[in-house]
Motif scaffolding. Structure first.
Motif, PDB file in Angstrom:
ATOM      1  N   ALA A  99       0.804  -1.225   0.000  1.00  0.00           N
ATOM      2  CA  ALA A  99       0.000   0.000   0.000  1.00  0.00           C
ATOM      3  C   ALA A  99       0.833   1.270   0.000  1.00  0.00           C
ATOM      4  O   ALA A  99       0.290   2.361  -0.143  1.00  0.00           O
ATOM      5  N   ARG A 100       2.150   1.144   0.163  1.00  0.00           N
ATOM      6  CA  ARG A 100       2.985   2.338   0.183  1.00  0.00           C
ATOM      7  C   ARG A 100       2.900   3.061  -1.157  1.00  0.00           C
ATOM      8  O   ARG A 100       3.103   2.459  -2.212  1.00  0.00           O
ATOM      9  N   PRO A 101       2.620   4.356  -1.145  1.00  0.00           N
ATOM     10  CA  PRO A 101       2.514   5.090  -2.416  1.00  0.00           C
ATOM     11  C   PRO A 101       3.776   4.976  -3.260  1.00  0.00           C
ATOM     12  O   PRO A 101       3.699   4.828  -4.484  1.00  0.00           O
ATOM     13  N   GLU A 102       4.943   5.032  -2.637  1.00  0.00           N
ATOM     14  CA  GLU A 102       6.173   4.979  -3.410  1.00  0.00           C
ATOM     15  C   GLU A 102       6.315   3.637  -4.113  1.00  0.00           C
ATOM     16  O   GLU A 102       6.778   3.558  -5.260  1.00  0.00           O
ATOM     17  N   HIS A 103       5.909   2.569  -3.422  1.00  0.00           N
ATOM     18  CA  HIS A 103       5.989   1.241  -4.028  1.00  0.00           C
ATOM     19  C   HIS A 103       5.060   1.160  -5.233  1.00  0.00           C
ATOM     20  O   HIS A 103       5.440   0.652  -6.298  1.00  0.00           O
ATOM     21  N   VAL A 104       3.840   1.667  -5.089  1.00  0.00           N
ATOM     22  CA  VAL A 104       2.861   1.601  -6.171  1.00  0.00           C
ATOM     23  C   VAL A 104       3.342   2.384  -7.383  1.00  0.00           C
ATOM     24  O   VAL A 104       3.195   1.951  -8.530  1.00  0.00           O
ATOM     25  N   VAL A 229      14.947   9.693  -7.973  1.00  0.00           N
ATOM     26  CA  VAL A 229      13.496   9.638  -8.111  1.00  0.00           C
ATOM     27  C   VAL A 229      12.900  10.702  -7.197  1.00  0.00           C
ATOM     28  O   VAL A 229      13.280  10.814  -6.024  1.00  0.00           O
ATOM     29  N   PHE A 230      11.938  11.467  -7.733  1.00  0.00           N
ATOM     30  CA  PHE A 230      11.331  12.576  -6.987  1.00  0.00           C
ATOM     31  C   PHE A 230       9.862  12.236  -6.726  1.00  0.00           C
ATOM     32  O   PHE A 230       8.987  12.502  -7.548  1.00  0.00           O
ATOM     33  N   LEU A 231       9.617  11.632  -5.564  1.00  0.00           N
ATOM     34  CA  LEU A 231       8.262  11.212  -5.206  1.00  0.00           C
ATOM     35  C   LEU A 231       7.614  12.110  -4.167  1.00  0.00           C
ATOM     36  O   LEU A 231       6.401  12.321  -4.203  1.00  0.00           O
ATOM     37  N   THR A 232       8.392  12.618  -3.232  1.00  0.00           N
ATOM     38  CA  THR A 232       7.825  13.375  -2.106  1.00  0.00           C
ATOM     39  C   THR A 232       8.240  14.832  -2.103  1.00  0.00           C
ATOM     40  O   THR A 232       7.737  15.596  -1.289  1.00  0.00           O
ATOM     41  N   SER A 233       9.151  15.212  -2.952  1.00  0.00           N
ATOM     42  CA  SER A 233       9.613  16.595  -3.032  1.00  0.00           C
ATOM     43  C   SER A 233       9.876  16.933  -4.489  1.00  0.00           C
ATOM     44  O   SER A 233      10.376  16.090  -5.245  1.00  0.00           O
ATOM     45  N   SER A 238      13.567  11.559  -3.270  1.00  0.00           N
ATOM     46  CA  SER A 238      13.082  10.729  -2.164  1.00  0.00           C
ATOM     47  C   SER A 238      13.895   9.451  -2.071  1.00  0.00           C
ATOM     48  O   SER A 238      13.993   8.835  -1.014  1.00  0.00           O
ATOM     49  N   GLY A 239      14.466   9.055  -3.179  1.00  0.00           N
ATOM     50  CA  GLY A 239      15.254   7.839  -3.250  1.00  0.00           C
ATOM     51  C   GLY A 239      15.862   7.730  -4.629  1.00  0.00           C
ATOM     52  O   GLY A 239      15.947   8.724  -5.369  1.00  0.00           O
ATOM     53  N   ALA A 240      16.255   6.535  -4.994  1.00  0.00           N
ATOM     54  CA  ALA A 240      16.881   6.325  -6.289  1.00  0.00           C
ATOM     55  C   ALA A 240      16.490   4.960  -6.834  1.00  0.00           C
ATOM     56  O   ALA A 240      16.272   4.013  -6.081  1.00  0.00           O
ATOM     57  N   VAL A 241      16.407   4.895  -8.148  1.00  0.00           N
ATOM     58  CA  VAL A 241      16.173   3.639  -8.856  1.00  0.00           C
ATOM     59  C   VAL A 241      17.496   3.166  -9.442  1.00  0.00           C
ATOM     60  O   VAL A 241      18.282   3.981  -9.940  1.00  0.00           O
ATOM     61  N   LEU A 269       8.929  10.830 -12.993  1.00  0.00           N
ATOM     62  CA  LEU A 269       9.405  10.448 -11.664  1.00  0.00           C
ATOM     63  C   LEU A 269      10.879  10.795 -11.487  1.00  0.00           C
ATOM     64  O   LEU A 269      11.348  10.991 -10.358  1.00  0.00           O
ATOM     65  N   GLY A 270      11.607  10.864 -12.579  1.00  0.00           N
ATOM     66  CA  GLY A 270      13.038  11.136 -12.499  1.00  0.00           C
ATOM     67  C   GLY A 270      13.436  12.576 -12.744  1.00  0.00           C
ATOM     68  O   GLY A 270      14.612  12.870 -12.877  1.00  0.00           O
ATOM     69  N   GLU A 271      12.426  13.462 -12.786  1.00  0.00           N
ATOM     70  CA  GLU A 271      12.706  14.856 -13.115  1.00  0.00           C
ATOM     71  C   GLU A 271      12.341  15.776 -11.952  1.00  0.00           C
ATOM     72  O   GLU A 271      11.199  15.757 -11.485  1.00  0.00           O
ATOM     73  N   PRO A 272      13.285  16.603 -11.476  1.00  0.00           N
ATOM     74  CA  PRO A 272      12.932  17.615 -10.468  1.00  0.00           C
ATOM     75  C   PRO A 272      12.035  18.674 -11.083  1.00  0.00           C
ATOM     76  O   PRO A 272      12.060  18.895 -12.294  1.00  0.00           O
TER      77      PRO A 272
END
Length: 274
Positions: A99-104, A229-233, A238-241, A269-272
């Motif tokens: 259910a984690r948004p980042e995972h989805v 990866v820019f998911l939360t900001s 937020s992390g990296a792939v 997802l990969g663009e600021p």
């Protein structure tokens, strides 16, 4: 994968406590959580005697913790008397992970990368001096797979994802020195960067090129490239792939040569967004 323990050290007058593996007295909730964490290390189950030895508490104390965990459905005991994680724990863990948004949001990208390269794709975040793998997709078919696991950790300075994320946080030699602190950087392979000066140079190079690389620095025979990866900001990753590959099958040069393709698969997802 290196396993670390960090058990609490609160005191409880009702618990005449020996110290646990983390050096603190195991009492109350700390004791139960310590037992739960150890159960996760034994997918095939573990006996009471061995669990008592590893946790470092008296057998009755560990047994009481197991009774509490079994009552909550978080631990089970098989016909041989060995203990393991219970179905309720697994249900909660997988439901939370799925259910984690980042995972989805990241999962389709990882699936596309694993299919394209026939290698393992990860999404990882930075946690102090380590990276934590939040999602993983193995290559399809019968290809050889990596032993990394969701929730597993690696030293940040040895990994492509870790160095990429550190490059966004540590911009000067002083900041790198402060991050390294008084603890030596672990050497995983002969190629691991183990000094603050070497790490600073690598982080500067990472910022300049916009991607992270692991040239057999975490594990001999395995290389990796990573993109943010820019998911939360909109401005801070937020992390990296990453795509992690066996060197004999997909050399680092091949991964670096495919970075534009990886960026295209990441898309927005990969663009600021400034």
């Amino acid at each position: 994968m290196k396993h670390t323990q960090a058990y609490g050290s609160a005191t409880d007058p009702a618990e005449d406590g020996p110290t646990g593996a983390g050096g603190g007295r195991l009492v109350g909730a700390d004791r139960v959580l310590a037992v739960l964490k150890e159960l996760a290390r034994y997918p095939g189950g573990v006996g009471l005697e061995e669990l008592t030895r590893v946790v470092g508490s008296p057998k009755p104390t560990v047994h009481r913790a197991l009774v509490a965990l079994r009552r909550a459905g978080l631990a089970d005991q098989d016909a041989r008397g060995r203990y393991g994680l219970g179905d309720e724990f697994l249900r909660m863990a997988f439901a939370h992970h799925e259910a984690r948004p980042e995972h989805v949001r990241v999962r389709p990208v990882l699936e596309a990368l694993a299919h394209r390269f026939g290698e393992t794709a990860h999404y990882a975040v930075l946690d102090g001096r380590e990276v934590v793998y939040r999602a993983k997709v193995d290559p399809p078919g019968g290809a050889v797979r990596l032993t990394s696991t969701v929730g597993g950790r690696n030293p940040a300075h040895t990994t492509a994802v870790g160095k990429l994320l550190l490059a966004w946080r540590l911009g000067t030699p002083t900041e790198v020195d402060a991050w390294v602190g008084g603890s030596p950087l672990e050497r995983r392979t002969p190629r691991t960067l183990c000094t603050a000066a070497a790490l600073h140079r690598e982080l500067a190079a990472t910022r300049a090129r916009g991607h992270g690389v692991d040239d057999q620095e975490t594990e001999t025979g395995v290389n990796c490239v990573a993109l943010p990866v820019f998911l939360t900001s909109p401005t801070v990753p937020s992390g990296a792939v990453s795509v992690s590959a066996l060197t004999y099958r997909t050399p680092l040069a091949a991964l670096v040569g495919a970075l534009d393709e990886i960026r295209a698969l990441l898309g927005p997802l990969g663009e600021p967004h400034r």
